[in-house]
Motif scaffolding. Structure first.
Motif, PDB file in Angstrom:
ATOM      1  N   LEU A  13       0.829  -1.205   0.000  1.00 26.02           N
ATOM      2  CA  LEU A  13       0.000   0.000   0.000  1.00 26.02           C
ATOM      3  C   LEU A  13       0.869   1.262   0.000  1.00 26.02           C
ATOM      4  O   LEU A  13       0.589   2.219  -0.740  1.00 26.02           O
ATOM      5  N   VAL A  14       1.920   1.267   0.790  1.00 27.36           N
ATOM      6  CA  VAL A  14       2.819   2.424   0.834  1.00 27.36           C
ATOM      7  C   VAL A  14       3.487   2.629  -0.521  1.00 27.36           C
ATOM      8  O   VAL A  14       3.540   3.753  -1.037  1.00 27.36           O
ATOM      9  N   LEU A  15       3.987   1.555  -1.127  1.00 34.92           N
ATOM     10  CA  LEU A  15       4.630   1.679  -2.438  1.00 34.92           C
ATOM     11  C   LEU A  15       3.650   2.211  -3.482  1.00 34.92           C
ATOM     12  O   LEU A  15       4.002   3.069  -4.295  1.00 34.92           O
ATOM     13  N   LYS A  16       2.430   1.715  -3.462  1.00 38.16           N
ATOM     14  CA  LYS A  16       1.408   2.160  -4.415  1.00 38.16           C
ATOM     15  C   LYS A  16       1.034   3.621  -4.172  1.00 38.16           C
ATOM     16  O   LYS A  16       0.957   4.422  -5.107  1.00 38.16           O
ATOM     17  N   THR A  17       0.822   3.983  -2.915  1.00 36.29           N
ATOM     18  CA  THR A  17       0.436   5.353  -2.577  1.00 36.29           C
ATOM     19  C   THR A  17       1.548   6.334  -2.927  1.00 36.29           C
ATOM     20  O   THR A  17       1.290   7.411  -3.475  1.00 36.29           O
ATOM     21  N   GLN A  18       2.789   5.954  -2.635  1.00 36.53           N
ATOM     22  CA  GLN A  18       3.906   6.843  -2.952  1.00 36.53           C
ATOM     23  C   GLN A  18       4.076   6.997  -4.460  1.00 36.53           C
ATOM     24  O   GLN A  18       4.439   8.072  -4.935  1.00 36.53           O
ATOM     25  N   LEU A  19       3.813   5.945  -5.224  1.00 33.62           N
ATOM     26  CA  LEU A  19       3.873   6.049  -6.676  1.00 33.62           C
ATOM     27  C   LEU A  19       2.791   7.004  -7.180  1.00 33.62           C
ATOM     28  O   LEU A  19       3.048   7.849  -8.043  1.00 33.62           O
ATOM     29  N   GLU A  20       1.597   6.898  -6.613  1.00 40.39           N
ATOM     30  CA  GLU A  20       0.517   7.825  -6.981  1.00 40.39           C
ATOM     31  C   GLU A  20       0.912   9.261  -6.630  1.00 40.39           C
ATOM     32  O   GLU A  20       0.662  10.182  -7.419  1.00 40.39           O
ATOM     33  N   ASN A  21       1.510   9.452  -5.460  1.00 38.89           N
ATOM     34  CA  ASN A  21       1.960  10.791  -5.065  1.00 38.89           C
ATOM     35  C   ASN A  21       3.017  11.311  -6.032  1.00 38.89           C
ATOM     36  O   ASN A  21       2.973  12.467  -6.459  1.00 38.89           O
ATOM     37  N   LYS A  22       3.979  10.452  -6.377  1.00 40.62           N
ATOM     38  CA  LYS A  22       5.049  10.850  -7.291  1.00 40.62           C
ATOM     39  C   LYS A  22       4.476  11.258  -8.643  1.00 40.62           C
ATOM     40  O   LYS A  22       4.865  12.280  -9.208  1.00 40.62           O
ATOM     41  N   GLU A  23       3.534  10.467  -9.155  1.00 32.86           N
ATOM     42  CA  GLU A  23       2.931  10.776 -10.449  1.00 32.86           C
ATOM     43  C   GLU A  23       2.093  12.050 -10.382  1.00 32.86           C
ATOM     44  O   GLU A  23       2.131  12.868 -11.299  1.00 32.86           O
ATOM     45  N   THR A  33      13.986   6.700  -2.820  1.00 34.95           N
ATOM     46  CA  THR A  33      13.856   5.759  -1.709  1.00 34.95           C
ATOM     47  C   THR A  33      15.069   5.914  -0.801  1.00 34.95           C
ATOM     48  O   THR A  33      16.111   6.441  -1.231  1.00 34.95           O
ATOM     49  N   LEU A  34      14.952   5.454   0.411  1.00 34.19           N
ATOM     50  CA  LEU A  34      16.096   5.466   1.319  1.00 34.19           C
ATOM     51  C   LEU A  34      17.244   4.683   0.709  1.00 34.19           C
ATOM     52  O   LEU A  34      18.395   5.127   0.738  1.00 34.19           O
ATOM     53  N   GLU A  35      16.934   3.541   0.127  1.00 38.22           N
ATOM     54  CA  GLU A  35      17.980   2.694  -0.445  1.00 38.22           C
ATOM     55  C   GLU A  35      18.716   3.409  -1.570  1.00 38.22           C
ATOM     56  O   GLU A  35      19.945   3.366  -1.644  1.00 38.22           O
ATOM     57  N   LEU A 107       7.223  -3.246  -7.294  1.00 37.71           N
ATOM     58  CA  LEU A 107       8.530  -3.278  -6.633  1.00 37.71           C
ATOM     59  C   LEU A 107       9.613  -2.733  -7.558  1.00 37.71           C
ATOM     60  O   LEU A 107      10.456  -1.930  -7.141  1.00 37.71           O
ATOM     61  N   LYS A 108       9.600  -3.167  -8.817  1.00 39.38           N
ATOM     62  CA  LYS A 108      10.613  -2.720  -9.786  1.00 39.38           C
ATOM     63  C   LYS A 108      10.549  -1.213 -10.009  1.00 39.38           C
ATOM     64  O   LYS A 108      11.575  -0.574 -10.233  1.00 39.38           O
ATOM     65  N   THR A 109       9.342  -0.654  -9.959  1.00 42.23           N
ATOM     66  CA  THR A 109       9.184   0.792 -10.137  1.00 42.23           C
ATOM     67  C   THR A 109      10.048   1.561  -9.137  1.00 42.23           C
ATOM     68  O   THR A 109      10.580   2.617  -9.446  1.00 42.23           O
ATOM     69  N   TRP A 110      10.184   1.014  -7.944  1.00 38.88           N
ATOM     70  CA  TRP A 110      10.961   1.664  -6.890  1.00 38.88           C
ATOM     71  C   TRP A 110      12.390   1.133  -6.802  1.00 38.88           C
ATOM     72  O   TRP A 110      13.134   1.473  -5.886  1.00 38.88           O
TER      73      TRP A 110
END
Length: 116
Positions: A13-23, A33-35, A107-110
């Motif tokens: 959910l966090v990865l999806k929400t952050q992708l929506e925010n980024k877009e 990402t931190l990494e 996952l690959k998106t990030w």
């Protein structure tokens, strides 16, 4: 394993929400990402300075307080934590992958990949 369902769902959910925010924000936000930040610290510090259009002082060697203890700076302890989990739950990766493999594109998106 009691909370594994909730933890994996939360991560996705966090990865999806952050992708929506980024877009949604596009070039109105600086996103990493931190990494990735840790792999390219100086590049991201310059990127943040350029994005904010002012003199941002980011001391990468400064000790930080994280969860009530000092940290020797911005570091990635993910591998250590994963190894600790594997020590307690040898099949944890295969259980996590039940959630992550169907969402591999997210996952690959990030910049993350399925771990085997």
């Amino acid at each position: 394993y009691d909370n594994l369902d909730k933890l994996c769902a939360h991560v996705l959910l966090v990865l999806k929400t952050q992708l929506e925010n980024k877009e949604f924000l596009g070039d109105r936000g600086y996103c990493t990402t931190l990494e990735n930040f840790i792999l390219n610290k100086e590049q991201h510090v310059e990127g943040i300075k350029n994005f904010t259009d002012n003199e941002v002082n980011i001391d990468l060697k400064k000790q930080l307080w994280v969860k009530g203890r000092t940290s020797g700076g911005i570091t990635n302890t993910n591998e250590q934590k994963i190894q600790n989990l594997i020590g307690f739950f040898p099949d944890i990766i295969s259980k996590i992958n039940q959630y992550f493999i169907p969402n591999e594109d997210l996952l690959k998106t990030w910049g993350f990949s399925i771990r085997t």
